[in-house]
Design an enzyme around this catalytic site. Structure first.
Site, short mmCIF file in Angstrom:
data_model
loop_
_atom_site.label_atom_id
_atom_site.label_comp_id
_atom_site.label_asym_id
_atom_site.label_seq_id
_atom_site.Cartn_x
_atom_site.Cartn_y
_atom_site.Cartn_z
N GLY A 12 0.85 -1.19 0.00
CA GLY A 12 0.00 0.00 0.00
C GLY A 12 0.88 1.23 0.00
N CYS A 13 0.27 2.38 0.00
CA CYS A 13 1.02 3.64 -0.04
C CYS A 13 0.89 4.38 1.28
CB CYS A 13 0.50 4.52 -1.17
SG CYS A 13 0.80 3.83 -2.82
N ALA A 14 1.75 5.35 1.47
CA ALA A 14 1.71 6.19 2.67
C ALA A 14 1.24 7.58 2.28
CB ALA A 14 3.10 6.27 3.30
#
Length: 203
Positions: A12-14
């Site tokens: 996933g992304c931050a």
């Protein structure tokens, strides 16, 4: 059956962001610190920031941040800019050498105003005129990429972890009333400077 919080998936992304409700400007080091807590949600293939209110002395002008592959491409792009805009100021964007950010392109900044005669001839409003000029540069000048084009704001992005990108761009030297940050976790595409997040057009 596992529930949220019972398993950790390192993908996933931050993202992070904040707005100063009272309009006071906050130092860019704070957004860098904020996104650093999500280091494991990136993989070093792209990170970036957007700061709003960072150019108060040029707040009425469009701030173009541009990546160049070479000086020749820069000269070609600057010829286009001179034809379509009044250039108020131009300079390299200040950076700090760090071993964690490599293969950087030439990174320049321009504060510009659209030429009134060009807007009149185009029969477009100012924002549409600027947007079309940005898209024309990105589509037609190979090796040039406008990655930020709003007023009193700027995007700063690169291939790397967000906290290293923030150090590279010396974000502690900027103050803004709103900041966003993004750390990519691409799994099926290579990292490249223009493909790092955030993407921006105008404000």
């Amino acid at each position: 059956m596992l529930k949220e919080g019972q398993v950790r998936i390192p993908a996933g992304c931050a993202i992070s962001g904040f707005i100063s409700r009272d309009g006071n400007r906050i130092n860019g080091s704070e957004i860098v610190k904020s996104i650093s807590y999500m280091h494991d949600r990136s993989n070093g293939l792209g990170g970036g920031f957007a700061g709003y209110g960072i150019y108060p002395e040029y707040k009425e002008h469009y701030a173009l941040h541009i990546f160049y592959d070479s000086s020749e491409v820069r000269f070609k792009t600057e010829t286009f800019l001179d034809e379509h805009f009044d250039v108020i100021n131009l300079s390299r964007i200040p950076t700090k050498r760090t071993p964690k950010i490599t293969n950087e392109p030439l990174i320049w900044r321009y504060f510009v105003d659209p030429r009134p005669t060009k807007i009149a001839a185009s029969q477009l409003d100012e924002n549409e005129y600027v947007a079309r000029c940005v898209i024309k540069i990105n589509n037609e000048i190979d090796g040039a990429y406008v990655f930020s084009s709003g007023k009193n704001m700027g995007v700063f992005k690169a291939v790397g972890y967000p906290e290293d990108v923030g150090e590279f761009y010396r974000l502690e030297e900027y103050d803004g009333y709103a900041w966003t940050a993004h750390g990519r976790y691409p799994t099926n595409t290579p990292g490249w400077w223009g493909g790092a997040h955030p993407f921006a057009l105008l404000d």
